[in-house]
Scaffold this motif. Structure first.
Motif, short mmCIF file in Angstrom:
data_model
loop_
_atom_site.label_atom_id
_atom_site.label_comp_id
_atom_site.label_asym_id
_atom_site.label_seq_id
_atom_site.Cartn_x
_atom_site.Cartn_y
_atom_site.Cartn_z
N VAL A 60 -21.97 11.64 55.18
CA VAL A 60 -21.33 12.18 53.98
C VAL A 60 -21.18 13.69 54.01
CG1 VAL A 60 -22.03 10.26 52.51
CG2 VAL A 60 -23.51 12.26 52.71
N SER A 61 -21.76 14.35 55.02
CA SER A 61 -21.64 15.81 55.09
C SER A 61 -21.94 16.30 56.49
CB SER A 61 -22.61 16.47 54.11
OG SER A 61 -23.94 16.29 54.55
N GLY A 62 -21.50 17.52 56.76
CA GLY A 62 -21.85 18.16 58.03
C GLY A 62 -23.35 18.36 58.15
N PHE A 63 -24.00 18.64 57.03
CA PHE A 63 -25.46 18.82 57.02
C PHE A 63 -26.14 17.53 57.48
CE2 PHE A 63 -29.60 18.72 54.85
CZ PHE A 63 -30.15 19.91 55.32
N ALA A 64 -25.66 16.39 57.01
CA ALA A 64 -26.23 15.10 57.41
C ALA A 64 -26.05 14.86 58.91
CB ALA A 64 -25.60 13.96 56.61
#
Length: 87
Positions: A60-64
């Motif tokens: 769901v995100s680049g961080f994930a």
């Protein structure tokens, strides 16, 4: 006649809204920033799934993605020569 100006509410984590906020403001929109999340890494103690075992892996995100790759590569590398975890 009173015209309401459209307001955009950005809820991304603190420090992640500047670019989007600037673009909305340049388009004449009013922007309110209300961070709804705080992102932090957590320790993983169980097995890390191998993405090759799945038909589709969705983040769901680049961080994930970053968190998963750091964890997966560090466990997959396990000190093997020439294998570097992403940092």
């Amino acid at each position: 006649m009173h015209h309401l100006r459209t307001t955009v509410i950005l809820t991304r984590p603190q420090g992640k809204n500047q670019g989007l906020q600037m673009r909305f403001e340049q388009a004449g929109l009013r922007v309110t920033t209300l961070p709804a999340l705080t992102l932090q890494r957590i320790a993983i103690t169980g097995p890390v799934p191998d993405p090759a075992a799945f038909d589709l892996v969705f983040f769901v995100s680049g961080f994930a993605v970053d968190c998963f790759l750091i964890c997966w590569l560090s466990k997959a590398c396990n000190g093997r020569k020439g294998c570097m975890p992403v940092v």
